[in-house]
Motif scaffolding. Sequence first.
Motif, PDB file in Angstrom:
ATOM      1  N   ARG A 244       0.827  -1.213   0.000  1.00  0.00           N
ATOM      2  CA  ARG A 244       0.000   0.000   0.000  1.00  0.00           C
ATOM      3  C   ARG A 244       0.863   1.265   0.000  1.00  0.00           C
ATOM      4  O   ARG A 244       0.568   2.224  -0.726  1.00  0.00           O
ATOM      5  CB  ARG A 244      -0.927   0.003   1.220  1.00  0.00           C
ATOM      6  N   ARG A 245       1.903   1.276   0.837  1.00  0.00           N
ATOM      7  CA  ARG A 245       2.785   2.447   0.888  1.00  0.00           C
ATOM      8  C   ARG A 245       3.446   2.685  -0.461  1.00  0.00           C
ATOM      9  O   ARG A 245       3.512   3.819  -0.952  1.00  0.00           O
ATOM     10  CB  ARG A 245       3.854   2.254   1.968  1.00  0.00           C
ATOM     11  N   ALA A 246       3.949   1.603  -1.063  1.00  0.00           N
ATOM     12  CA  ALA A 246       4.639   1.740  -2.348  1.00  0.00           C
ATOM     13  C   ALA A 246       3.688   2.199  -3.443  1.00  0.00           C
ATOM     14  O   ALA A 246       4.031   3.061  -4.265  1.00  0.00           O
ATOM     15  CB  ALA A 246       5.290   0.407  -2.727  1.00  0.00           C
ATOM     16  N   ALA A 247       2.479   1.642  -3.462  1.00  0.00           N
ATOM     17  CA  ALA A 247       1.507   2.020  -4.488  1.00  0.00           C
ATOM     18  C   ALA A 247       1.069   3.473  -4.327  1.00  0.00           C
ATOM     19  O   ALA A 247       0.924   4.205  -5.314  1.00  0.00           O
ATOM     20  CB  ALA A 247       0.294   1.097  -4.421  1.00  0.00           C
ATOM     21  N   ALA A 248       0.875   3.895  -3.078  1.00  0.00           N
ATOM     22  CA  ALA A 248       0.429   5.267  -2.826  1.00  0.00           C
ATOM     23  C   ALA A 248       1.455   6.285  -3.292  1.00  0.00           C
ATOM     24  O   ALA A 248       1.104   7.392  -3.703  1.00  0.00           O
ATOM     25  CB  ALA A 248       0.143   5.451  -1.335  1.00  0.00           C
ATOM     26  N   ARG A 249       2.715   5.908  -3.238  1.00  0.00           N
ATOM     27  CA  ARG A 249       3.764   6.822  -3.676  1.00  0.00           C
ATOM     28  C   ARG A 249       4.046   6.677  -5.169  1.00  0.00           C
ATOM     29  O   ARG A 249       4.676   7.535  -5.776  1.00  0.00           O
ATOM     30  CB  ARG A 249       5.049   6.544  -2.889  1.00  0.00           C
ATOM     31  N   SER A 250       3.544   5.619  -5.761  1.00  0.00           N
ATOM     32  CA  SER A 250       3.871   5.291  -7.151  1.00  0.00           C
ATOM     33  C   SER A 250       2.672   5.537  -8.064  1.00  0.00           C
ATOM     34  O   SER A 250       2.224   6.667  -8.220  1.00  0.00           O
ATOM     35  CB  SER A 250       4.355   3.841  -7.211  1.00  0.00           C
ATOM     36  N   VAL A 251       2.143   4.474  -8.658  1.00  0.00           N
ATOM     37  CA  VAL A 251       1.111   4.637  -9.687  1.00  0.00           C
ATOM     38  C   VAL A 251      -0.247   5.068  -9.142  1.00  0.00           C
ATOM     39  O   VAL A 251      -1.132   5.438  -9.919  1.00  0.00           O
ATOM     40  CB  VAL A 251       0.955   3.342 -10.514  1.00  0.00           C
ATOM     41  N   ARG A 252      -0.423   5.057  -7.819  1.00  0.00           N
ATOM     42  CA  ARG A 252      -1.672   5.561  -7.242  1.00  0.00           C
ATOM     43  C   ARG A 252      -1.525   6.987  -6.725  1.00  0.00           C
ATOM     44  O   ARG A 252      -2.470   7.539  -6.153  1.00  0.00           O
ATOM     45  CB  ARG A 252      -2.158   4.639  -6.113  1.00  0.00           C
ATOM     46  N   HIS A 253      -0.367   7.575  -6.942  1.00  0.00           N
ATOM     47  CA  HIS A 253      -0.142   8.951  -6.510  1.00  0.00           C
ATOM     48  C   HIS A 253      -0.808   9.916  -7.487  1.00  0.00           C
ATOM     49  O   HIS A 253      -0.815   9.657  -8.702  1.00  0.00           O
ATOM     50  CB  HIS A 253       1.364   9.235  -6.432  1.00  0.00           C
ATOM     51  N   PRO A 254      -1.354  11.016  -7.003  1.00  0.00           N
ATOM     52  CA  PRO A 254      -2.015  11.972  -7.913  1.00  0.00           C
ATOM     53  C   PRO A 254      -1.119  12.512  -9.014  1.00  0.00           C
ATOM     54  O   PRO A 254      -1.616  12.920 -10.073  1.00  0.00           O
ATOM     55  CB  PRO A 254      -2.453  13.100  -6.966  1.00  0.00           C
TER      56      PRO A 254
END
Length: 319
Positions: A244-254
Motif C-alpha cells: 500500500r505504501r509503495a503504491a500510494a507513492r507510485s502509480v496511485r499517486h495523484p
Amino acid sequence: MPRKRPSAAPPPVPPLFTTEETHPEIASMQAVAATEDWAAVAALLEELSPVDRDFALRYLSDVEGVEGLLERALEDDPRDPLLRTLLAERYVHIGWGIRSRYRAEHVSREQFAQFHDWLRRAEQILLEVCAEHPTFVLAWDVRLTTARGLELGHSEARRRYGRLASLDPHSYVAQKALLQQLCPKWSGSWEDAHGFATECAESAPAGAPNGAVVALAHIEHWLELDPPEKERYMASAAVRDDLRRAAARSVRHPEHREDFHSVGAHNAFALAFLLGDHAEDAAAHLRVIGNRASGAPWDYVDDPVTYFSYFRDAALAAG
C-alpha cells in the motif's frame, strides 16, 4: 490468492497479454523493423517521449532476425552507440532464449555453453560502447543482464548499477534488472532484495513507477516459499501495508502520469495484492488497466489468461 481455482474454460474476451497488444506503438516499430528499414524504425522512435523511447528500444530485440538489420546498419555507421547496444541486446535475447527460464539444474551443459557464448559477444560490444560513450545509459542497462548471465557476481552488478544510477538514478528497467540479481535464486538474499526495493520506491519522484519494484520483490519471495507459507506471507498485514505504501507513492499517486511502464507497474501491484487475497486493493489497479495484462509477472502463475480474467472479475466485484 483466492482459494477457489477458476474454471479452465477460456474467458469470452481474453486479456491483452503482450506488450505489442497493450502498446500499438511497439507493434508498429517491430513491424517496420521486420521490413529491415532502420531509417523508418529510427523515425518511429523519434516520435516517442524519452521514457517511452527507452522502453520501446528493448522490444526490438524480440523481432526475429533483427540482428541482420542491425548488423547491416552498422556497416554504414560502425561506431553508432545505439545500433551497437541494440545488437548486443539482441545477442543477449538470443542467448537467454537458448538457456530458457528454467533453473540452472534443468539447463544442459550445451545450453549453458551457447548461452554464455552469445552473452560474451554482447559483453564485448558493450565494453567498447561504454569505453567510448561512458554516459550511454542503455549500454549500462544491458550490462546488468550480461553480468547476471555471465555470473560476474554481486559486486560487479552493483558497480554497473552504480554507474548507471549516477546517470539515471530512477531507471525502472535497471532497478528491475538488479532486483533479479539480488534475489536468492541468483545467490542474493531477501534482505538485500527487499531493502533495495524499498530504496527504489522511497527515493523515486512521487508518481514514478519505481514503487512497483516493491511488489515485484514480494512476488519473487512468494514464488520461493512452500505452498503452506505462500498464502500466509502475501496475506500478512506487513506485506499488505508495504504494498500500500509503495503504491500510494507510485502509480496511485495523484502526480502519476501514464507512460509505457504504467501497465506493467499496475499489473505487478494487482497480482501482489491478489496473491494475498486483498481484493479491494487489487481492484484499484485492475480498474486502471482494464483488459491490459502483462506477461510479467503473470507468467509466474499457471494459466495466466484464465487466472487474470477470473481474479480481475472477482476482485472488481468484491472491491
